[in-house]
Motif scaffolding. Structure first.
Motif, PDB file in Angstrom:
ATOM      1  N   LYS A   1       0.840  -1.201   0.000  1.00 45.67           N
ATOM      2  CA  LYS A   1       0.000   0.000   0.000  1.00 45.67           C
ATOM      3  C   LYS A   1       0.882   1.260   0.000  1.00 45.67           C
ATOM      4  CE  LYS A   1      -4.161   1.747   2.024  1.00 45.67           C
ATOM      5  NZ  LYS A   1      -5.443   1.192   2.332  1.00 45.67           N
ATOM      6  N   ARG A   2       1.912   1.276   0.839  1.00 47.36           N
ATOM      7  CA  ARG A   2       2.814   2.426   0.899  1.00 47.36           C
ATOM      8  C   ARG A   2       3.631   2.541  -0.391  1.00 47.36           C
ATOM      9  NH1 ARG A   2       3.707   4.630   6.249  1.00 47.36           N
ATOM     10  NH2 ARG A   2       5.769   5.319   5.582  1.00 47.36           N
ATOM     11  N   PHE A   3       4.057   1.406  -0.945  1.00 45.94           N
ATOM     12  CA  PHE A   3       4.818   1.442  -2.188  1.00 45.94           C
ATOM     13  C   PHE A   3       3.960   2.001  -3.317  1.00 45.94           C
ATOM     14  CE2 PHE A   3       6.269  -0.554  -6.168  1.00 45.94           C
ATOM     15  CZ  PHE A   3       7.521   0.045  -6.252  1.00 45.94           C
ATOM     16  N   LEU A   4       2.720   1.552  -3.425  1.00 47.77           N
ATOM     17  CA  LEU A   4       1.834   2.064  -4.466  1.00 47.77           C
ATOM     18  C   LEU A   4       1.544   3.545  -4.253  1.00 47.77           C
ATOM     19  CD1 LEU A   4      -0.392  -1.088  -4.659  1.00 47.77           C
ATOM     20  CD2 LEU A   4       1.010  -0.198  -6.528  1.00 47.77           C
ATOM     21  N   ALA A   5       1.452   3.958  -2.996  1.00 38.83           N
ATOM     22  CA  ALA A   5       1.279   5.384  -2.694  1.00 38.83           C
ATOM     23  C   ALA A   5       2.500   6.172  -3.162  1.00 38.83           C
ATOM     24  CB  ALA A   5       1.050   5.582  -1.200  1.00 38.83           C
ATOM     25  N   ALA A   6       3.700   5.618  -2.962  1.00 38.03           N
ATOM     26  CA  ALA A   6       4.925   6.279  -3.427  1.00 38.03           C
ATOM     27  C   ALA A   6       4.965   6.345  -4.948  1.00 38.03           C
ATOM     28  CB  ALA A   6       6.154   5.552  -2.888  1.00 38.03           C
ATOM     29  N   LEU A   7       4.451   5.306  -5.623  1.00 42.59           N
ATOM     30  CA  LEU A   7       4.403   5.327  -7.092  1.00 42.59           C
ATOM     31  C   LEU A   7       3.503   6.444  -7.607  1.00 42.59           C
ATOM     32  CD1 LEU A   7       4.235   1.553  -8.102  1.00 42.59           C
ATOM     33  CD2 LEU A   7       6.187   3.120  -8.293  1.00 42.59           C
TER      34      LEU A   7
ATOM     35  N   ARG B   1       3.425   9.313  -6.701  1.00 40.61           N
ATOM     36  CA  ARG B   1       4.209  10.548  -6.694  1.00 40.61           C
ATOM     37  C   ARG B   1       5.608  10.288  -7.255  1.00 40.61           C
ATOM     38  NH1 ARG B   1       2.960  14.463  -3.000  1.00 40.61           N
ATOM     39  NH2 ARG B   1       5.054  14.435  -2.134  1.00 40.61           N
ATOM     40  N   SER B   2       5.728   9.261  -8.081  1.00 43.59           N
ATOM     41  CA  SER B   2       7.042   8.852  -8.578  1.00 43.59           C
ATOM     42  C   SER B   2       7.548   9.747  -9.702  1.00 43.59           C
ATOM     43  CB  SER B   2       6.993   7.405  -9.064  1.00 43.59           C
ATOM     44  OG  SER B   2       6.096   7.270 -10.144  1.00 43.59           O
TER      45      SER B   2
ATOM     46  N   TRP C   1      -4.416   5.225  -2.931  1.00 43.64           N
ATOM     47  CA  TRP C   1      -2.965   5.389  -2.877  1.00 43.64           C
ATOM     48  C   TRP C   1      -2.556   6.846  -3.032  1.00 43.64           C
ATOM     49  CZ3 TRP C   1      -3.803   1.395  -6.994  1.00 43.64           C
ATOM     50  CH2 TRP C   1      -4.009   0.134  -6.439  1.00 43.64           C
ATOM     51  N   TRP C   2      -3.266   7.612  -3.865  1.00 47.61           N
ATOM     52  CA  TRP C   2      -2.891   8.998  -4.103  1.00 47.61           C
ATOM     53  C   TRP C   2      -3.006   9.822  -2.826  1.00 47.61           C
ATOM     54  CZ3 TRP C   2      -1.112  10.824  -8.840  1.00 47.61           C
ATOM     55  CH2 TRP C   2      -1.162   9.905  -9.886  1.00 47.61           C
ATOM     56  N   SER C   3      -4.092   9.661  -2.110  1.00 46.63           N
ATOM     57  CA  SER C   3      -4.254  10.440  -0.880  1.00 46.63           C
ATOM     58  C   SER C   3      -3.240  10.000   0.178  1.00 46.63           C
ATOM     59  CB  SER C   3      -5.687  10.347  -0.340  1.00 46.63           C
ATOM     60  OG  SER C   3      -6.042   9.008  -0.098  1.00 46.63           O
ATOM     61  N   LEU C   4      -2.937   8.715   0.268  1.00 43.62           N
ATOM     62  CA  LEU C   4      -1.934   8.237   1.218  1.00 43.62           C
ATOM     63  C   LEU C   4      -0.552   8.790   0.866  1.00 43.62           C
ATOM     64  CD1 LEU C   4      -1.229   6.430   3.656  1.00 43.62           C
ATOM     65  CD2 LEU C   4      -0.839   4.565   2.002  1.00 43.62           C
ATOM     66  N   GLY C   5      -0.217   8.795  -0.417  1.00 44.08           N
ATOM     67  CA  GLY C   5       1.070   9.340  -0.852  1.00 44.08           C
ATOM     68  C   GLY C   5       1.213  10.811  -0.522  1.00 44.08           C
TER      69      GLY C   5
ATOM     70  N   LEU D   1       1.438  11.219   3.475  1.00 42.94           N
ATOM     71  CA  LEU D   1       2.693  10.786   4.086  1.00 42.94           C
ATOM     72  C   LEU D   1       3.933  11.331   3.381  1.00 42.94           C
ATOM     73  CD1 LEU D   1       1.860   7.048   4.877  1.00 42.94           C
ATOM     74  CD2 LEU D   1       1.663   9.051   6.370  1.00 42.94           C
ATOM     75  N   GLY D   2       3.738  12.039   2.258  1.00 42.81           N
ATOM     76  CA  GLY D   2       4.874  12.595   1.531  1.00 42.81           C
ATOM     77  C   GLY D   2       5.769  11.535   0.909  1.00 42.81           C
ATOM     78  N   LEU D   3       5.174  10.417   0.490  1.00 43.52           N
ATOM     79  CA  LEU D   3       5.952   9.323  -0.097  1.00 43.52           C
ATOM     80  C   LEU D   3       6.291   9.614  -1.547  1.00 43.52           C
ATOM     81  CD1 LEU D   3       3.826   6.386   1.332  1.00 43.52           C
ATOM     82  CD2 LEU D   3       5.986   7.272   2.222  1.00 43.52           C
ATOM     83  N   LYS D   4       7.445   9.127  -2.004  1.00 49.02           N
ATOM     84  CA  LYS D   4       7.858   9.343  -3.387  1.00 49.02           C
ATOM     85  C   LYS D   4       8.812   8.231  -3.800  1.00 49.02           C
ATOM     86  CE  LYS D   4       9.294  13.011  -6.437  1.00 49.02           C
ATOM     87  NZ  LYS D   4       9.678  14.403  -6.550  1.00 49.02           N
ATOM     88  N   ALA D   5       8.701   7.774  -5.044  1.00 49.88           N
ATOM     89  CA  ALA D   5       9.583   6.740  -5.574  1.00 49.88           C
ATOM     90  C   ALA D   5      10.307   7.279  -6.800  1.00 49.88           C
ATOM     91  CB  ALA D   5       8.784   5.500  -5.951  1.00 49.88           C
ATOM     92  N   GLN D   6      11.518   6.822  -6.996  1.00 53.15           N
ATOM     93  CA  GLN D   6      12.310   7.156  -8.189  1.00 53.15           C
ATOM     94  C   GLN D   6      12.435   5.881  -9.012  1.00 53.15           C
ATOM     95  OE1 GLN D   6      13.930  10.084  -9.247  1.00 53.15           O
ATOM     96  NE2 GLN D   6      14.469   8.942 -11.075  1.00 53.15           N
TER      97      GLN D   6
END
Length: 176
Positions: free
Chosen positions: A65-71, A73-74, A152-156, A159-164
């Motif tokens: 769930k957190r990984f998809l949230a980070a995606l 905002r990737s 996932w978008w609201s969770l990202g 929590l300010g999550l982001k993936a590269q």
């Protein structure tokens, strides 16, 4: 963590939610016919679709769930995410107390909270769609979001999550 990312060309006719979803349904069907359709994440961008393997995350016990949230905002070549989703073979429940059943699934979510969901139950071989079980639901049609998936978008954002992401290959006709 190092994950395999494949970049697919985005078809020019994917101009709405149904077209985006149905393109991914075709990929899942082909993967099932080829004998495999592992669960993978998808990130739809203006200039392509990233297919991101999830198996290493699952083995490591990471929060999908957190990984998809980070995606959601990737950053990656091809532009910012337009939609994030999950496709492939999964095991899910129709009710909180029922047994897990194998199904094929495509679930997409956009930043404005729209979502699109296709699913079909699988036969006992885990590769053949069970006749009469395919359904398509969406936020646009006023359907209820399936439990346990999405947001996932609201969770990202919260929590300010982001993936590269750095794709392994620029284009590929192989899904899984």
């Amino acid at each position: 963590m190092r994950l395999r990312v494949r970049r697919l060309q985005r078809r020019p006719d994917t101009i709405d939610d149904d077209a985006e979803g149905l393109q991914l349904v075709t990929l899942v069907r082909r993967a099932l016919q080829g004998g495999a359709a592992p669960t993978v994440a998808v990130v739809i961008r203006a200039q392509g679709v990233d297919i991101v393997e999830l198996a290493p995350l699952i083995r490591a016990g990471a929060s999908l769930k957190r990984f998809l949230a980070a995606l959601s905002r990737s950053t990656a070549p091809g532009g910012p995410p337009e939609a994030v989703g999950v496709i492939g073979r999964v095991r899910s429940r129709d009710s909180s107390s029922g047994p897990r059943v194998p199904e094929a699934m495509v679930f997409l979510e956009w930043s404005d909270c729209r979502w699109w969901h296709w699913r079909a139950l699988l036969e006992s071989d885990g590769l053949t769609l069970r006749d009469g079980t395919e359904t398509v639901r969406s936020a646009v049609e006023g359907d209820r979001m399936p439990p346990g998936i999405g947001r996932w978008w609201s969770l990202g954002r919260r929590l300010g999550l982001k993936a590269q992401l750095t794709p392994v290959a620029e284009t590929s006709s192989v899904v899984h």
